[in-house]
Design a protein around this motif. Structure first.
Motif, PDB file in Angstrom:
ATOM      1  N   ASP A 148      59.282  35.548  82.709  1.00 42.98           N
ATOM      2  CA  ASP A 148      58.265  36.448  82.177  1.00 42.98           C
ATOM      3  C   ASP A 148      58.906  37.826  81.948  1.00 42.98           C
ATOM      4  N   TYR A 173      41.052  27.756  91.240  1.00 38.96           N
ATOM      5  CA  TYR A 173      41.292  28.072  89.823  1.00 38.96           C
ATOM      6  C   TYR A 173      41.446  26.821  88.950  1.00 38.96           C
ATOM      7  N   LYS A 191      57.260  27.696  85.768  1.00 40.48           N
ATOM      8  CA  LYS A 191      56.120  28.407  86.379  1.00 40.48           C
ATOM      9  C   LYS A 191      56.471  28.806  87.810  1.00 40.48           C
ATOM     10  N   HIS A 251      47.479  35.773  88.305  1.00 40.35           N
ATOM     11  CA  HIS A 251      46.786  36.542  87.257  1.00 40.35           C
ATOM     12  C   HIS A 251      47.773  37.267  86.356  1.00 40.35           C
ATOM     13  N   THR A 252      48.725  37.976  86.978  1.00 38.45           N
ATOM     14  CA  THR A 252      49.686  38.747  86.177  1.00 38.45           C
ATOM     15  C   THR A 252      50.422  37.842  85.198  1.00 38.45           C
ATOM     16  N   GLU A 306      49.303  35.237  83.976  1.00 37.56           N
ATOM     17  CA  GLU A 306      48.284  34.579  83.154  1.00 37.56           C
ATOM     18  C   GLU A 306      48.331  33.053  83.296  1.00 37.56           C
ATOM     19  N   GLY A 322      42.627  31.477  84.899  1.00 37.76           N
ATOM     20  CA  GLY A 322      41.517  32.223  84.312  1.00 37.76           C
ATOM     21  C   GLY A 322      40.853  33.048  85.393  1.00 37.76           C
ATOM     22  N   SER A 323      39.571  33.343  85.234  1.00 40.31           N
ATOM     23  CA  SER A 323      38.949  34.246  86.183  1.00 40.31           C
ATOM     24  C   SER A 323      38.590  33.570  87.509  1.00 40.31           C
TER      25      SER A 323
END
Ligand code: PMP
Length: 444
Positions: free
Chosen positions: A5, A357, A392, A436-437, A439, A442-443
């Motif tokens: 990333d 999640y 990942k 989250h960072t 991505e 989701g929420s």
């Protein structure tokens, strides 16, 4: 090729300029820049300067929670005062006798015998590789057979006969790494991990030539993949029936419980190899097991010439034994229970994030060992480990490094007893932020 990333990589580079600079200088003298241990930290490793308890500091002054514990060694954390005092006291009595001693080796042997169900007698060495080679040799002499059998994806050290086969770590993409004689592979049989029927089928077919089965009760380098009790029990039954020597490689798993993984699962092998934690931070290794097999080392029982000769200059070094004794005396059943509880908190926290999640993030491992996986199936063996999304995982670890949690990019972790609930909760919160960072979720 793993794609990092961009944002996390930039952050890492900005936090670690001195590591980068000193690594470049070191590489002029040492090919990879790291003089020992194993390395895989993307985009490059940070260089460490000092450590205390569960914390380490790099040369740029960043502090990290150490989840690698000295390449899987320091179960009590760094610079434990009690282990330090034992080493310092030994410095004035003798560092290295290279000869029998009446005190330290006896005490260390007693500590191993009293807690390891399979261990009746012991002999000391320096490294895990050495002990596994030696245990195999004992098994060959005991059985009169030549082959060894091991699990697909396992890691048992760097010797020729240990590195041939199917590996999950990048020693070689080939079954026979460069520089190893191809014929060594003829003496190695592989079976699937955590698959009682698959394992039994292989051993039934090959068993008459197999001297030893070498097994990690948790496949460490493969990703902290824990064996089921059912699998280990069946392995015990099958090897006993086929007169194969069962060797538990507890080089890594020794601290998972009082008595190691063999006590944890209630499955007793014939021989056990141990290293890493048992030296309290100094190099120490041991082979132990049934007296009948270990006695192959004793010339007095064999007309003056031992069937198997043992030699290892630094095996049983006095400073290492002093540190090891202090380390083991601190490893009480209560301490193991506490570490197991912290490990469970980490593992269930990771599993919880995966389910909250709706992503395939999950944990493996027992005791102080935990693996983090991102795979459509739960990772239990070589096949499922190959389903892991390594990119990942490497990015998650990179983001965790930026948050102050130290490990290599593979996605596995080790706890020391210096780590408490608070640190693990911090780790889980950092992991959630990383998801989250990057991505990846989701929420939720
Ligand atoms: N067995 C296992 C299970 C290991 O993980 C390792 C090293 N990580 C070894 C043996 C080899 O130990 P050493 O590096 O001390 O030779």
């Amino acid at each position: 090729m793993i794609q990092l990333d961009a944002g996390e990589e930039q952050k890492y580079r900005e936090r670690t300029p001195r590591s980068r600079e000193l690594l470049a200088r070191t590489k002029q003298l040492i090919p990879t820049g790291h003089g020992g241990g194993m390395w895989y930290q993307l985009p490059y490793p940070v260089l460490l300067e000092r450590a205390k308890g569960c914390w380490i500091w790099d040369v740029d002054g960043n502090r990290y929670l150490d989840l690698r514990i000295g390449d899987w060694v320091l179960i009590h954390g760094h610079c434990d005062d009690r282990i330090r005092d034992a080493i310092v006291a030994q410095l004035d009595r003798g560092l290295q006798f290279g000869a029998p001693d009446w005190d330290l080796s006896y005490r260390m042997a007693s500590l191993l015998v009293e807690r390891m169900p399979s261990v009746e007698k012991v002999r000391f060495f320096v490294s895990g590789t050495e002990t596994n080679q030696f245990a195999i040799r004992l098994a060959r002499v005991h059985t009169g057979r030549t082959k060894i059998a091991k699990a697909l994806g396992s890691y048992h050290g760097i010797a020729d006969q240990l590195v041939v086969g199917t590996s999950t770590i990048s020693i070689a993409p080939d079954k026979v790494p460069a520089g190893v004689l191809p014929r060594i592979a003829d003496e190695v049989v592989e079976f699937p991990y955590n698959d009682p029927d698959g394992m039994e089928e292989v051993l039934e077919r090959e068993g008459k030539d197999v001297a030893a089965v070498l097994i990690e009760p948790v496949m460490g380098a493969a990703g902290m993949i824990d064996a089921s009790t059912e699998f280990l029990r069946r392995l015990r039954e099958v090897t006993a029936r086929l007169d194969i020597v069962l060797i538990f490689d507890e080089v890594v798993t020794f601290p998972v419980a009082f008595g190691g993984a063999q006590a944890y699962h209630g499955v007793t092998p014939d021989l056990t190899t141990m290293s890493k934690a048992i030296g309290g931070g100094l190099p120490l290794a041991a082979v132990g097991g049934r007296a009948e097999i270990m006695d192959l080392l004793d010339p007095d029982l064999h007309g003056g010439v031992a069937p198997v000769a043992a030699a290892s200059t630094f095996g049983g070094n006095q400073a290492s034994l002093a540190a090891g004794i202090a380390c083991l005396e601190l490893l009480t059943p209560e301490l193991h229970a506490r570490v197991q509880a912290i490990g469970d908190r980490a593992r269930s926290g990771i599993d919880g994030l995966g389910s909250r999640y709706g992503v395939p993030l999950h944990a493996s491992g027992i005791g102080h060992l935990f693996g983090m996986h991102w795979a459509p199936e739960r990772v239990v063996d070589y096949r499922t480990r190959m389903l892991d999304d390594r990119e990942k995982l490497a990015n998650i670890v990179l983001a965790l490094m930026n948050e102050g949690y130290y490990q290599m990019s593979f996605g596995y972790f080790l706890l020391s007893a210096a780590i408490g609930e608070e640190e693990i909760d911090g780790f889980l919160a950092a992991l959630e932020r990383a998801l989250h960072t990057l991505e990846l979720v989701g929420s939720g």
